[in-house]
Design a protein around this motif. Sequence first.
Motif, short mmCIF file in Angstrom:
data_model
loop_
_atom_site.label_atom_id
_atom_site.label_comp_id
_atom_site.label_asym_id
_atom_site.label_seq_id
_atom_site.Cartn_x
_atom_site.Cartn_y
_atom_site.Cartn_z
N VAL A 77 41.46 47.23 42.30
CA VAL A 77 41.51 45.77 42.24
C VAL A 77 40.75 45.31 41.00
O VAL A 77 39.61 45.68 40.79
CB VAL A 77 40.86 45.14 43.49
N CYS A 78 41.41 44.49 40.20
CA CYS A 78 40.77 44.00 38.98
C CYS A 78 39.71 42.97 39.33
O CYS A 78 39.96 42.05 40.11
CB CYS A 78 41.80 43.39 38.04
N GLN A 79 38.55 43.13 38.73
CA GLN A 79 37.46 42.16 38.92
C GLN A 79 37.06 41.57 37.58
O GLN A 79 35.94 41.07 37.42
CB GLN A 79 36.26 42.84 39.59
N GLY A 80 37.97 41.63 36.61
CA GLY A 80 37.72 41.01 35.30
C GLY A 80 37.67 39.50 35.45
O GLY A 80 38.00 38.95 36.50
N THR A 81 37.30 38.82 34.38
CA THR A 81 37.08 37.37 34.44
C THR A 81 38.32 36.61 34.90
O THR A 81 38.24 35.78 35.82
CB THR A 81 36.63 36.85 33.06
N ALA A 82 39.45 36.87 34.28
CA ALA A 82 40.67 36.13 34.63
C ALA A 82 41.02 36.33 36.10
O ALA A 82 41.38 35.38 36.81
CB ALA A 82 41.83 36.56 33.73
N CYS A 83 40.92 37.55 36.56
CA CYS A 83 41.26 37.84 37.96
C CYS A 83 40.21 37.28 38.91
O CYS A 83 40.53 36.76 39.97
CB CYS A 83 41.42 39.35 38.17
N HIS A 84 38.96 37.37 38.49
CA HIS A 84 37.88 36.85 39.33
C HIS A 84 38.06 35.35 39.56
O HIS A 84 37.95 34.86 40.68
CB HIS A 84 36.53 37.14 38.69
N ALA A 118 37.36 46.75 35.59
CA ALA A 118 36.90 45.58 34.83
C ALA A 118 38.06 44.74 34.33
O ALA A 118 37.99 43.52 34.33
CB ALA A 118 36.03 46.03 33.68
N CYS A 119 39.12 45.34 33.89
CA CYS A 119 40.31 44.60 33.44
C CYS A 119 41.46 45.59 33.35
O CYS A 119 41.31 46.67 32.79
CB CYS A 119 40.07 43.94 32.08
N LEU A 120 42.58 45.18 33.89
CA LEU A 120 43.76 46.06 33.86
C LEU A 120 44.61 45.81 32.62
O LEU A 120 45.62 46.47 32.41
CB LEU A 120 44.62 45.81 35.11
N GLY A 121 44.24 44.82 31.83
CA GLY A 121 45.04 44.47 30.66
C GLY A 121 46.28 43.70 31.04
O GLY A 121 47.25 43.69 30.29
N ALA A 122 46.25 43.09 32.20
CA ALA A 122 47.40 42.30 32.66
C ALA A 122 46.89 40.93 33.10
O ALA A 122 47.28 40.41 34.14
CB ALA A 122 48.10 43.02 33.81
N CYS A 123 46.03 40.33 32.27
CA CYS A 123 45.34 39.09 32.65
C CYS A 123 46.30 37.95 32.96
O CYS A 123 45.99 37.08 33.78
CB CYS A 123 44.37 38.68 31.55
S1 FES Z 1 40.97 40.31 34.07
FE1 FES Z 1 42.31 41.18 35.52
S2 FES Z 1 43.88 42.06 34.34
FE2 FES Z 1 42.48 41.31 32.90
#
Ligand code: FES
Length: 152
Positions: A77-84, A118-123
Motif C-alpha cells: 500500500v502506497c503511503q506517499g504524500t499523494a496517496c496519503h 513510499a511511492c509507487l510512481g503512480a501518483c
Molecule cells: S504517492 Fe502513491 S503512487 Fe506516488
Amino acid sequence: MSTNASNSTDSFCNFEPKREYLVPALQEVQERDGYVSEAAVEALAKHFNLSKADIYSVVSFYAQFKFTKPGKHTIKVCQGTACHVRGSGNLLKALKQRLGIEEGQTTPDGLISLEHVACLGACALAPAMVVDDKVYGRLTLPELEKILKELK
Ligand code: FES
C-alpha cells in the motif's frame, strides 16, 4: 541442519568466503527464497566463517532483506504524500483489520503479506497499491474488499 540449509549453501557456494561477498550472497538467497531463513543464516555463517549475529546484523541493516517467508500474494500500500492525502492510511488500516496482521507480516495461512511503500510512481492514481505486480489505483474501501475476495 535442515534440507533448506543445504539448499541455501548450494546457492552461494560460488562466492569466495570473504566478507565483501556476503551481501551478494544474501541477495542471491533473498531472490531465490523470497526471504533469508534461519537455516540460510546458519549456512551463510558457516560458509563465511562469521557468527550468526554478524549475518543477522547485515540482514537487519538492509531493507531489501526479509526474515519472514512472503505470502503467496504481497500487497504493498502506497503511503506517499499523494496517496496519503487521498486516504491511503484508511486503506492500510482496513487491510490490517481485515487480514489481522500488521505491516511486514503474513497471514497465518501464508496467503497474503502486507507492506507499505513510499511511492509507487503512480501518483495520478492515488490512492494506489500493488498486489504482486498489478497496480490498483483510485482505490475505495469497497474495491479493496473486492480485491481481497479475488485473492482468497
Ligand atoms: S504517492 Fe502513491 S503512487 Fe506516488
